[in-house]
Design a protein around this motif. Sequence first.
Motif, PDB file in Angstrom:
ATOM      1  N   LYS A   7       8.798  12.567 -10.037  1.00 32.11           N
ATOM      2  CA  LYS A   7       7.500  11.910 -10.253  1.00 32.11           C
ATOM      3  C   LYS A   7       6.535  12.876 -10.932  1.00 32.11           C
ATOM      4  O   LYS A   7       5.801  12.496 -11.854  1.00 32.11           O
ATOM      5  CB  LYS A   7       6.930  11.418  -8.922  1.00 32.11           C
ATOM      6  CG  LYS A   7       7.823  10.441  -8.174  1.00 32.11           C
ATOM      7  CD  LYS A   7       7.204  10.023  -6.860  1.00 32.11           C
ATOM      8  CE  LYS A   7       8.185   9.315  -5.959  1.00 32.11           C
ATOM      9  NZ  LYS A   7       9.159  10.252  -5.333  1.00 32.11           N
ATOM     10  N   ASP A 136       4.536  14.037  -3.954  1.00 30.43           N
ATOM     11  CA  ASP A 136       5.849  13.626  -4.433  1.00 30.43           C
ATOM     12  C   ASP A 136       6.799  13.776  -3.246  1.00 30.43           C
ATOM     13  O   ASP A 136       7.226  14.885  -2.917  1.00 30.43           O
ATOM     14  CB  ASP A 136       6.260  14.515  -5.606  1.00 30.43           C
ATOM     15  CG  ASP A 136       7.563  14.071  -6.261  1.00 30.43           C
ATOM     16  OD1 ASP A 136       8.298  13.274  -5.650  1.00 30.43           O
ATOM     17  OD2 ASP A 136       7.842  14.521  -7.390  1.00 30.43           O
ATOM     18  N   TYR A 140      10.768   8.448  -1.335  1.00 29.40           N
ATOM     19  CA  TYR A 140       9.744   7.407  -1.334  1.00 29.40           C
ATOM     20  C   TYR A 140       9.533   6.955  -2.773  1.00 29.40           C
ATOM     21  O   TYR A 140       9.413   7.795  -3.668  1.00 29.40           O
ATOM     22  CB  TYR A 140       8.433   7.923  -0.738  1.00 29.40           C
ATOM     23  CG  TYR A 140       7.492   6.807  -0.308  1.00 29.40           C
ATOM     24  CD1 TYR A 140       7.816   5.996   0.776  1.00 29.40           C
ATOM     25  CD2 TYR A 140       6.304   6.557  -0.990  1.00 29.40           C
ATOM     26  CE1 TYR A 140       6.970   4.966   1.171  1.00 29.40           C
ATOM     27  CE2 TYR A 140       5.456   5.532  -0.595  1.00 29.40           C
ATOM     28  CZ  TYR A 140       5.796   4.729   0.483  1.00 29.40           C
ATOM     29  OH  TYR A 140       4.971   3.707   0.869  1.00 29.40           O
ATOM     30  N   ASP A 142       7.166   5.668  -4.632  1.00 31.78           N
ATOM     31  CA  ASP A 142       5.925   5.897  -5.371  1.00 31.78           C
ATOM     32  C   ASP A 142       5.368   7.273  -5.075  1.00 31.78           C
ATOM     33  O   ASP A 142       5.638   7.859  -4.018  1.00 31.78           O
ATOM     34  CB  ASP A 142       4.864   4.851  -4.979  1.00 31.78           C
ATOM     35  CG  ASP A 142       5.302   3.429  -5.249  1.00 31.78           C
ATOM     36  OD1 ASP A 142       5.774   3.182  -6.368  1.00 31.78           O
ATOM     37  OD2 ASP A 142       5.173   2.585  -4.346  1.00 31.78           O
ATOM     38  N   LEU A 144       2.387   9.293  -3.621  1.00 32.12           N
ATOM     39  CA  LEU A 144       1.612   8.908  -2.447  1.00 32.12           C
ATOM     40  C   LEU A 144       0.317   9.705  -2.426  1.00 32.12           C
ATOM     41  O   LEU A 144       0.336  10.934  -2.392  1.00 32.12           O
ATOM     42  CB  LEU A 144       2.440   9.194  -1.191  1.00 32.12           C
ATOM     43  CG  LEU A 144       2.032   8.547   0.125  1.00 32.12           C
ATOM     44  CD1 LEU A 144       2.034   7.032   0.031  1.00 32.12           C
ATOM     45  CD2 LEU A 144       2.992   8.999   1.239  1.00 32.12           C
ATOM     46  N   ALA A 171      -6.077   6.609  -8.161  1.00 35.23           N
ATOM     47  CA  ALA A 171      -4.843   5.850  -8.354  1.00 35.23           C
ATOM     48  C   ALA A 171      -4.855   5.106  -9.684  1.00 35.23           C
ATOM     49  O   ALA A 171      -3.829   5.022 -10.375  1.00 35.23           O
ATOM     50  CB  ALA A 171      -4.641   4.880  -7.192  1.00 35.23           C
ATOM     51  N   PHE A 176      -1.372   3.692 -11.542  1.00 31.47           N
ATOM     52  CA  PHE A 176      -0.642   2.878 -10.577  1.00 31.47           C
ATOM     53  C   PHE A 176      -0.742   1.421 -11.019  1.00 31.47           C
ATOM     54  O   PHE A 176      -1.828   0.935 -11.330  1.00 31.47           O
ATOM     55  CB  PHE A 176      -1.249   3.010  -9.178  1.00 31.47           C
ATOM     56  CG  PHE A 176      -0.926   4.290  -8.455  1.00 31.47           C
ATOM     57  CD1 PHE A 176      -0.504   5.422  -9.132  1.00 31.47           C
ATOM     58  CD2 PHE A 176      -1.048   4.354  -7.074  1.00 31.47           C
ATOM     59  CE1 PHE A 176      -0.208   6.598  -8.450  1.00 31.47           C
ATOM     60  CE2 PHE A 176      -0.762   5.517  -6.382  1.00 31.47           C
ATOM     61  CZ  PHE A 176      -0.346   6.650  -7.069  1.00 31.47           C
ATOM     62  N   ARG A 180      -2.428   0.024  -3.454  1.00 33.21           N
ATOM     63  CA  ARG A 180      -2.289  -0.567  -2.118  1.00 33.21           C
ATOM     64  C   ARG A 180      -2.657   0.504  -1.082  1.00 33.21           C
ATOM     65  O   ARG A 180      -1.916   1.456  -0.877  1.00 33.21           O
ATOM     66  CB  ARG A 180      -0.859  -1.062  -1.901  1.00 33.21           C
ATOM     67  CG  ARG A 180      -0.425  -2.115  -2.916  1.00 33.21           C
ATOM     68  CD  ARG A 180       0.983  -2.619  -2.636  1.00 33.21           C
ATOM     69  NE  ARG A 180       1.992  -1.573  -2.812  1.00 33.21           N
ATOM     70  CZ  ARG A 180       2.587  -1.283  -3.971  1.00 33.21           C
ATOM     71  NH1 ARG A 180       2.291  -1.959  -5.062  1.00 33.21           N
ATOM     72  NH2 ARG A 180       3.500  -0.335  -4.023  1.00 33.21           N
ATOM     73  N   ILE A 227       4.079   2.384   5.659  1.00 28.23           N
ATOM     74  CA  ILE A 227       5.002   2.810   4.602  1.00 28.23           C
ATOM     75  C   ILE A 227       6.422   2.297   4.767  1.00 28.23           C
ATOM     76  O   ILE A 227       7.223   2.429   3.832  1.00 28.23           O
ATOM     77  CB  ILE A 227       5.034   4.356   4.487  1.00 28.23           C
ATOM     78  CG1 ILE A 227       5.548   4.989   5.781  1.00 28.23           C
ATOM     79  CG2 ILE A 227       3.656   4.897   4.125  1.00 28.23           C
ATOM     80  CD1 ILE A 227       5.765   6.483   5.675  1.00 28.23           C
ATOM     81  N   ARG A 244       4.210  -0.997   2.144  1.00 26.53           N
ATOM     82  CA  ARG A 244       4.262  -0.734   0.699  1.00 26.53           C
ATOM     83  C   ARG A 244       3.095   0.122   0.223  1.00 26.53           C
ATOM     84  O   ARG A 244       2.810   0.186  -0.966  1.00 26.53           O
ATOM     85  CB  ARG A 244       4.234  -2.062  -0.067  1.00 26.53           C
ATOM     86  CG  ARG A 244       5.275  -3.061   0.328  1.00 26.53           C
ATOM     87  CD  ARG A 244       5.032  -4.419  -0.321  1.00 26.53           C
ATOM     88  NE  ARG A 244       5.080  -4.333  -1.777  1.00 26.53           N
ATOM     89  CZ  ARG A 244       4.093  -4.711  -2.574  1.00 26.53           C
ATOM     90  NH1 ARG A 244       2.949  -5.186  -2.064  1.00 26.53           N
ATOM     91  NH2 ARG A 244       4.219  -4.631  -3.889  1.00 26.53           N
ATOM     92  N   ASN A 246       0.641   2.858  -1.217  1.00 22.72           N
ATOM     93  CA  ASN A 246       0.756   4.049  -2.071  1.00 22.72           C
ATOM     94  C   ASN A 246      -0.494   4.938  -2.001  1.00 22.72           C
ATOM     95  O   ASN A 246      -0.550   5.974  -2.649  1.00 22.72           O
ATOM     96  CB  ASN A 246       1.087   3.684  -3.522  1.00 22.72           C
ATOM     97  CG  ASN A 246       0.195   2.614  -4.101  1.00 22.72           C
ATOM     98  OD1 ASN A 246      -0.917   2.391  -3.617  1.00 22.72           O
ATOM     99  ND2 ASN A 246       0.664   1.933  -5.131  1.00 22.72           N
TER     100      ASN A 246
END
Length: 316
Positions: A7, A136, A140, A142, A144, A171, A176, A180, A227, A244, A246
């Motif tokens: 990521k 990272d 996971y 995404d 975070l 974000a 993104f 969320r 999560i 879900r 992030n």
Amino acid sequence: MEPKHEKYQRLIDYCKDLPPLPTAVVHPCDASSLTGALEAARIGLIAPVLVGPRARIEAVAQQVEREHGLRIGDVPIVEAAYSHAAAATAVALVREGKAEALMKGSLHTDELMGAVVKRETGLRTARRVSHCFVMDVPGYPDALVISDAAVNIAPTLEEKMDILQNAIDLAHALQFKEVRVAVLSAMETVNPKVPSTVEAAALCKMVDRHQITGALVDGPLALDNAIDPDAARIKKIDSPVAGRANVLLVPDLEAGNMLAKSLSFLAGADAAGIVLGARVPIILTSRADSMVTRLASCAVATLVAKARRESGQPVR
């Protein structure tokens, strides 16, 4: 499972195509901070101005060249005799339009932030200053965002409004597709005996009333049902955020710090750090950070500055 740092590497690669971010590097008087700044400059993430005692910086630069092959070259150095003076000078460079970001060197965070938040000479806006980790986490899906784990110790509900909006804005700067946010507590039900659950519910109502904008926000949520989709389903939580998330908004600095460090030291996560809510992004790095984490922090700042320029408006 994707490779470690995948990521972050995507983020760094994207920012290599953007103009280098003019960055005042504050008191880079040890090898790790100067190496990070010079490597970020080498790959085109930042255009650094080194602020601190010239003799010490040049001595460290010789060490960095021997050990890492990175040369200071024609990178400008602005003289400042000691760390507090370096922080004040770097803030002045921003106010003069000569830098669009700050990067912490080998001084204490409190020294740097003290100069940033000074009422008359600092970089305050109407928005509360807050910190975000962009993590990272292996496994996971995404990146975070966790806030606030480094600046605000025990934020009030009013302060959490700004902390939340800062995290949402970050974000969006990180592109993104959908933001969320889980407002975390120890449980997912509102309990008057647990103030963080009441504040979480209030923040969600503020989102309903458009006092906070730009994201799907739900809370209170416990970490597991924030999560993990299975945990959310077992608890019968019907929410577009649960399972879900992030972005994670933590109740206080202690909870956030322990969460971020648990992910780092137990789950092998990396944590790029950025301070938001000032006139410019502030790159906070730790001596323990890997090089890829330092570069990712610079890339995050580059995207924040890009989003600010494109909006045409400063933070409110």
